[in-house]
Write an enzyme that holds these catalytic residues in place. Structure first.
Site, mmCIF file in Angstrom:
data_model
loop_
_atom_site.group_PDB
_atom_site.id
_atom_site.type_symbol
_atom_site.label_atom_id
_atom_site.label_comp_id
_atom_site.label_asym_id
_atom_site.label_seq_id
_atom_site.Cartn_x
_atom_site.Cartn_y
_atom_site.Cartn_z
ATOM 1 C CG HIS A 1 -1.967 0.987 1.200
ATOM 2 N ND1 HIS A 1 -3.301 0.616 1.171
ATOM 3 C CD2 HIS A 1 -2.017 2.463 0.924
ATOM 4 C CE1 HIS A 1 -3.998 1.854 1.181
ATOM 5 N NE2 HIS A 1 -3.110 2.804 1.048
ATOM 6 C CG HIS B 1 -1.217 6.463 -2.137
ATOM 7 N ND1 HIS B 1 -2.487 6.439 -2.902
ATOM 8 C CD2 HIS B 1 -1.672 5.624 -0.936
ATOM 9 C CE1 HIS B 1 -3.593 5.920 -2.259
ATOM 10 N NE2 HIS B 1 -3.045 5.395 -1.198
ATOM 11 C CG ASP C 1 -0.482 11.085 -5.435
ATOM 12 O OD1 ASP C 1 -0.252 9.654 -4.844
ATOM 13 O OD2 ASP C 1 -1.598 11.361 -5.955
ATOM 14 N N GLY D 1 -9.397 8.415 -1.675
ATOM 15 C CA GLY D 1 -10.108 9.581 -1.472
ATOM 16 C C GLY D 1 -10.879 9.657 -0.148
ATOM 17 C CG HIS E 1 -7.974 3.784 0.090
ATOM 18 N ND1 HIS E 1 -7.478 3.092 -1.207
ATOM 19 C CD2 HIS E 1 -7.092 4.169 0.698
ATOM 20 C CE1 HIS E 1 -6.321 3.589 -1.057
ATOM 21 N NE2 HIS E 1 -5.772 4.082 0.118
ATOM 22 C CD GLU F 1 -7.131 6.217 5.865
ATOM 23 O OE1 GLU F 1 -6.067 6.900 6.060
ATOM 24 O OE2 GLU F 1 -7.747 6.035 4.475
ATOM 25 C CG ASP G 1 -1.404 5.703 3.070
ATOM 26 O OD1 ASP G 1 -1.853 5.336 2.071
ATOM 27 O OD2 ASP G 1 -1.797 6.084 3.849
#
Length: 331
Positions: free
Chosen positions: A5, A7, A9, A161, A188, A191, A268
């Site tokens: 997991h 990302h 960006d 998102g 996702h 959370e 993450d």
């Protein structure tokens, strides 16, 4: 080690951001001031505040060259950290503001990742994210693009998102289509929203749950996740920053492990959370047995064919002593 997991960006190095800014004519701050733009504040109050750190990377990653450079830089850093396998996720629809198609964005990231892995033991695959709050047509195109490149650098799809604002149920049509096409996906959930969000994700057919740290709010859900063998992609530092859990002492990973759930440890966003995988493991005060089980879980949860999982575990087993704590009794 394995990060499932991660990302793109949210994991840009400050050096790369500075270079991309210069190349694109942006007057960016330098040093600690730039890092403050890219990292979640120490007093981060929510997932929504955490997500603000993606604004600058989103502005910079609007060309094939920038995306390729970002993927190359990230995979080189992962290889230098000793990772053997990773699944890097990003939302191609967020990189089309200056004319790129989603397919071109994927090809750029795929090329950069391959370059970054050259000469190392690291291999990576991509997960393409649909966006909560995104246009239906854009999300559908993301799934179609994931299906087009499935097995060619792409291994799955996702939904990312603002979870609390956009319940997973709103995306039933999209992911019912993906499931019918045989496209694996992780969503996702659990959370910024609670166990009901995780229930929604598994009912849609999610193979894994992105985060899922709040699944313990419903014991019946924990039992279901255990029986179905659905992995959770836990991210300790991020989960603390977004207030998904109130403290490290309350982080449920060990309880989930003892309960027989397939939990994994991931970063993450390496830059936003100012972390790397070795640090995430070190936060958890693991016994050797617990650490070994987490490694095994990551192999089993990976979007890989069985034979490739076996080969990955063999490679990992020969090096796990470099990562896991010195032997002590299990807690």
């Amino acid at each position: 080690m394995i990060d499932l997991h991660l990302h793109l960006d949210g994991s840009l190095s400050a050096g790369l951001v500075s270079r991309l800014g210069r190349e694109q004519g942006l007057d960016l701050p330098q040093g600690e001031a730039l890092e403050r733009l890219l990292q979640a504040p120490e007093d981060c109050r929510s997932l929504e505040e955490y997500l603000r750190c993606f604004r600058l990377p989103g502005e910079l990653l609007q060309s094939g060259e920038a995306l390729e450079a970002a993927a190359r830089d990230l995979t080189q850093r992962l290889a230098a950290q000793g990772l053997l396998y990773g699944e890097i996720r990003f939302a191609p629809q967020l990189h089309t503001k200056r004319g790129l198609t989603q397919a071109q964005a994927v090809e750029a990231v795929r090329a950069g990742a391959a370059q970054g892995c050259e000469g190392s033991q690291l291999s990576v695959q991509l997960i393409l994210c649909c966006m909560r709050g995104g246009e239906e047509a854009d999300n559908r195109q993301t799934l179609e693009t994931a299906l087009r490149y499935l097995g060619q650098g792409v291994c799955a799809a996702d939904l990312a998102g603002a979870e609390a604002l956009y319940p997973v149920e709103a995306y039933r049509g999209l992911f019912s289509w993906a499931k019918a096409q045989g496209l694996p996906f992780t969503l996702h959930a659990g959370e910024a929203a609670g166990s009901e969000s995780v229930w929604g994700a598994v009912k849609l057919g999610a193979s894994r749950i992105g985060h899922g740290v709040r699944a313990g709010e419903d014991p019946a859900l924990l039992e279901f996740l255990k029986e179905e063998g659905i992995p959770l992609e836990l991210c300790p530092t991020s989960n603390l920053q977004t207030k998904a859990v109130p403290s490290l002492e309350a982080f449920p990973l060990k309880a989930y492990l003892r309960g027989g759930l397939c939990v994994t440890v991931n970063t993450d966003n390496m830059t936003v959370s100012h972390t790397e995988l070795r640090r995430e493991y070190s936060l958890l005060d693991l016994s050797f047995e617990e650490g070994e089980q987490l490694l095994r879980n990551s192999v089993e949860a990976a979007f890989l064919p069985p034979k490739e999982k076996e080969a990955l575990w063999e490679r990992l087993s020969s090096r796990k002593g470099q990562w896991l704590p010195a032997h002590r009794a299990s807690n």
